[in-house]
Design a protein around this motif. Structure first.
Motif, PDB file in Angstrom:
ATOM      1  N   PRO A   1      54.700  57.785  49.192  1.00 16.89           N
ATOM      2  CA  PRO A   1      53.640  58.361  48.999  1.00 16.89           C
ATOM      3  C   PRO A   1      52.119  57.363  49.457  1.00 16.89           C
ATOM      4  CG  PRO A   1      54.680  58.846  47.213  1.00 16.89           C
ATOM      5  CD  PRO A   1      55.530  57.694  47.973  1.00 16.89           C
ATOM      6  N   ASN A   2      52.561  56.183  49.240  1.00 14.16           N
ATOM      7  CA  ASN A   2      51.472  55.047  49.536  1.00 14.16           C
ATOM      8  C   ASN A   2      51.902  53.911  50.542  1.00 14.16           C
ATOM      9  OD1 ASN A   2      49.547  53.275  49.460  1.00 14.16           O
ATOM     10  ND2 ASN A   2      48.950  53.482  47.317  1.00 14.16           N
ATOM     11  N   ALA A   3      52.337  54.334  51.833  1.00 10.45           N
ATOM     12  CA  ALA A   3      53.003  53.428  52.548  1.00 10.45           C
ATOM     13  C   ALA A   3      52.570  52.397  52.721  1.00 10.45           C
ATOM     14  CB  ALA A   3      53.411  54.416  54.165  1.00 10.45           C
ATOM     15  N   ASP A   4      51.161  52.186  53.148  1.00  5.85           N
ATOM     16  CA  ASP A   4      50.593  50.793  53.260  1.00  5.85           C
ATOM     17  C   ASP A   4      50.737  49.856  51.981  1.00  5.85           C
ATOM     18  OD1 ASP A   4      49.558  51.504  55.817  1.00  5.85           O
ATOM     19  OD2 ASP A   4      47.750  52.516  55.057  1.00  5.85           O
ATOM     20  N   ALA A   5      50.552  50.530  50.669  1.00  7.32           N
ATOM     21  CA  ALA A   5      50.712  49.497  49.819  1.00  7.32           C
ATOM     22  C   ALA A   5      52.206  49.313  49.457  1.00  7.32           C
ATOM     23  CB  ALA A   5      50.005  50.195  48.366  1.00  7.32           C
ATOM     24  N   ALA A   6      53.046  49.972  49.962  1.00  2.85           N
ATOM     25  CA  ALA A   6      54.454  49.763  49.708  1.00  2.85           C
ATOM     26  C   ALA A   6      54.815  48.541  50.736  1.00  2.85           C
ATOM     27  CB  ALA A   6      55.215  51.069  50.151  1.00  2.85           C
ATOM     28  N   LYS A   7      54.238  48.895  52.053  1.00  2.00           N
ATOM     29  CA  LYS A   7      54.551  47.472  52.718  1.00  2.00           C
ATOM     30  C   LYS A   7      54.013  46.426  52.417  1.00  2.00           C
ATOM     31  CE  LYS A   7      55.135  50.700  56.731  1.00  2.00           C
ATOM     32  NZ  LYS A   7      54.737  50.955  58.058  1.00  2.00           N
ATOM     33  N   ALA A   8      52.669  46.229  51.796  1.00  2.00           N
ATOM     34  CA  ALA A   8      52.043  45.203  51.227  1.00  2.00           C
ATOM     35  C   ALA A   8      52.760  44.596  50.041  1.00  2.00           C
ATOM     36  CB  ALA A   8      50.705  45.312  50.807  1.00  2.00           C
ATOM     37  N   PHE A   9      53.332  45.269  49.090  1.00  2.00           N
ATOM     38  CA  PHE A   9      54.236  44.824  48.032  1.00  2.00           C
ATOM     39  C   PHE A   9      55.488  44.115  48.303  1.00  2.00           C
ATOM     40  CE2 PHE A   9      57.043  45.089  44.487  1.00  2.00           C
ATOM     41  CZ  PHE A   9      56.286  44.562  43.547  1.00  2.00           C
ATOM     42  N   VAL A  10      56.228  44.842  49.302  1.00  2.00           N
ATOM     43  CA  VAL A  10      57.386  44.136  49.738  1.00  2.00           C
ATOM     44  C   VAL A  10      57.110  42.890  50.320  1.00  2.00           C
ATOM     45  CG1 VAL A  10      59.324  44.263  51.476  1.00  2.00           C
ATOM     46  CG2 VAL A  10      58.657  46.230  50.530  1.00  2.00           C
ATOM     47  N   ALA A  11      55.914  42.790  51.200  1.00  2.00           N
ATOM     48  CA  ALA A  11      55.541  41.328  51.855  1.00  2.00           C
ATOM     49  C   ALA A  11      55.240  40.499  50.635  1.00  2.00           C
ATOM     50  CB  ALA A  11      54.463  41.741  52.996  1.00  2.00           C
ATOM     51  N   PHE A  12      54.848  40.871  49.818  1.00  2.00           N
ATOM     52  CA  PHE A  12      54.321  39.785  48.689  1.00  2.00           C
ATOM     53  C   PHE A  12      55.405  39.388  48.126  1.00  2.00           C
ATOM     54  CE2 PHE A  12      52.803  39.437  43.993  1.00  2.00           C
ATOM     55  CZ  PHE A  12      51.976  38.351  44.420  1.00  2.00           C
ATOM     56  N   VAL A  13      56.649  40.091  47.832  1.00  2.00           N
ATOM     57  CA  VAL A  13      57.915  39.812  46.957  1.00  2.00           C
ATOM     58  C   VAL A  13      58.423  38.763  47.906  1.00  2.00           C
ATOM     59  CG1 VAL A  13      60.173  40.430  46.225  1.00  2.00           C
ATOM     60  CG2 VAL A  13      58.322  42.068  45.895  1.00  2.00           C
ATOM     61  N   LEU A  14      58.364  38.888  49.334  1.00  2.00           N
ATOM     62  CA  LEU A  14      58.969  37.948  50.229  1.00  2.00           C
ATOM     63  C   LEU A  14      58.022  36.573  50.269  1.00  2.00           C
ATOM     64  CD1 LEU A  14      60.081  40.533  52.899  1.00  2.00           C
ATOM     65  CD2 LEU A  14      61.547  39.482  51.022  1.00  2.00           C
ATOM     66  N   SER A  15      57.012  36.562  49.884  1.00  2.00           N
ATOM     67  CA  SER A  15      56.030  35.289  50.341  1.00  2.00           C
ATOM     68  C   SER A  15      56.233  34.304  49.326  1.00  2.00           C
ATOM     69  CB  SER A  15      54.702  35.924  50.017  1.00  2.00           C
ATOM     70  OG  SER A  15      54.434  36.188  48.604  1.00  2.00           O
ATOM     71  N   GLU A  16      55.425  33.367  49.416  1.00  2.00           N
ATOM     72  CA  GLU A  16      55.765  32.094  48.376  1.00  2.00           C
ATOM     73  C   GLU A  16      55.639  32.348  47.027  1.00  2.00           C
ATOM     74  OE1 GLU A  16      57.092  28.465  47.451  1.00  2.00           O
ATOM     75  OE2 GLU A  16      56.985  29.185  49.621  1.00  2.00           O
ATOM     76  N   PRO A  17      54.607  33.252  46.492  1.00  2.00           N
ATOM     77  CA  PRO A  17      54.497  33.558  45.194  1.00  2.00           C
ATOM     78  C   PRO A  17      55.635  34.112  44.720  1.00  2.00           C
ATOM     79  CG  PRO A  17      52.501  33.849  46.305  1.00  2.00           C
ATOM     80  CD  PRO A  17      53.427  33.547  47.350  1.00  2.00           C
ATOM     81  N   GLY A  18      56.337  35.093  45.548  1.00  2.00           N
ATOM     82  CA  GLY A  18      57.472  35.903  44.999  1.00  2.00           C
ATOM     83  C   GLY A  18      58.503  35.052  45.016  1.00  2.00           C
ATOM     84  N   ARG A  19      58.950  34.162  46.008  1.00  2.00           N
ATOM     85  CA  ARG A  19      60.048  33.358  45.883  1.00  2.00           C
ATOM     86  C   ARG A  19      59.803  32.285  44.735  1.00  2.00           C
ATOM     87  NH1 ARG A  19      58.885  33.080  51.528  1.00  2.00           N
ATOM     88  NH2 ARG A  19      57.869  31.154  51.452  1.00  2.00           N
ATOM     89  N   THR A  20      58.650  31.814  44.265  1.00  2.00           N
ATOM     90  CA  THR A  20      58.383  31.150  43.266  1.00  2.00           C
ATOM     91  C   THR A  20      58.838  31.680  42.028  1.00  2.00           C
ATOM     92  OG1 THR A  20      56.908  29.644  44.498  1.00  2.00           O
ATOM     93  CG2 THR A  20      56.757  29.568  42.100  1.00  2.00           C
ATOM     94  N   ALA A  21      58.356  32.839  41.692  1.00  2.00           N
ATOM     95  CA  ALA A  21      58.546  33.574  40.615  1.00  2.00           C
ATOM     96  C   ALA A  21      59.883  33.771  40.515  1.00  2.00           C
ATOM     97  CB  ALA A  21      57.891  34.860  40.570  1.00  2.00           C
ATOM     98  N   LEU A  22      60.847  34.073  41.350  1.00  2.00           N
ATOM     99  CA  LEU A  22      62.266  34.669  41.563  1.00  2.00           C
ATOM    100  C   LEU A  22      62.800  33.366  41.160  1.00  2.00           C
ATOM    101  CD1 LEU A  22      62.314  36.805  44.485  1.00  2.00           C
ATOM    102  CD2 LEU A  22      63.069  37.316  42.286  1.00  2.00           C
ATOM    103  N   THR A  23      62.604  32.181  41.665  1.00  2.00           N
ATOM    104  CA  THR A  23      63.283  30.973  41.609  1.00  2.00           C
ATOM    105  C   THR A  23      63.172  30.520  40.162  1.00  2.00           C
ATOM    106  OG1 THR A  23      63.206  30.225  43.686  1.00  2.00           O
ATOM    107  CG2 THR A  23      63.493  28.406  42.178  1.00  2.00           C
ATOM    108  N   ALA A  24      62.020  30.639  39.391  1.00  2.00           N
ATOM    109  CA  ALA A  24      61.713  30.360  37.986  1.00  2.00           C
ATOM    110  C   ALA A  24      62.548  31.172  37.197  1.00  2.00           C
ATOM    111  CB  ALA A  24      60.273  30.629  37.860  1.00  2.00           C
ATOM    112  N   ALA A  25      62.962  32.358  37.559  1.00  2.00           N
ATOM    113  CA  ALA A  25      63.657  33.368  36.583  1.00  2.00           C
ATOM    114  C   ALA A  25      65.116  32.889  36.739  1.00  2.00           C
ATOM    115  CB  ALA A  25      63.338  34.790  37.123  1.00  2.00           C
ATOM    116  N   GLY A  26      65.591  32.186  37.626  1.00  2.00           N
ATOM    117  CA  GLY A  26      66.733  31.963  37.527  1.00  2.00           C
ATOM    118  C   GLY A  26      67.471  32.408  38.899  1.00  2.00           C
TER     119      GLY A  26
END
Length: 282
Positions: A253-278
């Protein structure tokens, strides 16, 4: 005298114009340096612009269907994403990946799917419900979760066969359940679990509530439990590593925000948070 006065008047006017122009340039530079959004500085790696890559304004709700093991990490990333995009609200549906895939294929409205394995993601892509090719963003492995102090003195998968020992596992169609079966088969260990849960959080909760003596769950969930559980490594876990893919959905329903959120997960802040979680890198 009149000519001199006129020259002075012209000079004064030119000087005033120059000062106004300089003030205007200073204001532009200040705006360019200000990366705050809604009074808060955006997370590192996230721009202050609340628009998509094509210049469209991001707004509305983005609904993310995510594996239960991503609960803590994605909830934190969702808050960061909202801080960077004040007109967007992120809503999550955390369940076992098999249940999420089934809901998506049955038409449940969602914008993003993040699965704890590739098998359940394939169910969505085969049904042509994904927008593009899924991207792997993390890996996860199992641990034997026990109560603090390890009162049953469990050291290996073989110890789970002890008489009277109660063990919680995920149901076999759930990624953590499929991984547990792979690891147990590799170890040549067979036993009947006390309970088969529909997601990894439910399996771990059985342990933290004292209803079972051990649970086969992801190491990230043990870490998220804090002092309520202790994780024991075992060698067979290396043969049961789960890869996590993410993708925007075809009927989002919100394609633009969907793509932006996926890009955010794949970005440096996303990688940092995932690594910190184990989580491990894909």
């Amino acid at each position: 005298m009149g000519t001199v006065r006129a020259g002075r008047a012209v000079s004064a006017a030119l000087l005033a114009g120059a000062l106004i122009a300089l003030a205007g340039c200073g204001g532009d530079d200040e705006d360019k340096d200000d990366t705050k959004v809604g009074g808060a500085t955006p997370p590192a790696g996230v721009g202050g612009s609340a628009s998509a890559g094509d210049g469209k304004q991001l707004k509305g709700t983005v609904t993310v269907f995510a594996a239960a093991s991503l609960t803590e990490t994605f909830s934190a990333l969702g808050k960061q994403f909202e801080a960077a995009h004040p007109s967007v609200t992120v809503k999550f549906n955390y369940l076992g990946s098999s249940a999420l895939a089934a809901s998506i294929n049955q038409g449940a409205p969602a914008d993003v799917f993040a699965s704890a394995d590739e098998k359940n993601m394939k169910l969505v892509t085969d049904a042509k419900n994904a927008d593009g090719t899924p991207t792997a963003f993390a890996k996860n492995t199992l641990q034997i979760a026990v109560a603090p102090g390890n009162p049953k003195n469990i050291k290996s998968l073989a110890d789970l066969k002890q008489g009277g020992l109660k063990v919680a596992q995920c149901a076999p169609q759930v990624p953590c359940g499929a991984a547990a079966k792979t690891a147990l088969d590799a170890a040549g260990v067979k036993f009947t679990p006390a309970t088969l849960e529909q997601d990894v959080k439910a399996a771990l909760t059985k342990l933290t509530l004292g209803e079972v003596d051990a649970a086969l769950v992801y190491r990230t969930d043990v870490k998220a439990a804090g002092g309520k559980a202790v994780g024991l490594d075992f060698p067979e876990s290396a043969q049961a590593v789960n890869t996590y893919p993410i993708v925007p959905l075809a009927k989002a329903p919100n394609a633009d925000a969907a793509k932006a959120f996926v890009a955010f997960v794949l970005s440096e802040p996303g990688r940092t948070a995932l690594t910190a979680a184990g989580f491990q890198a894909p």
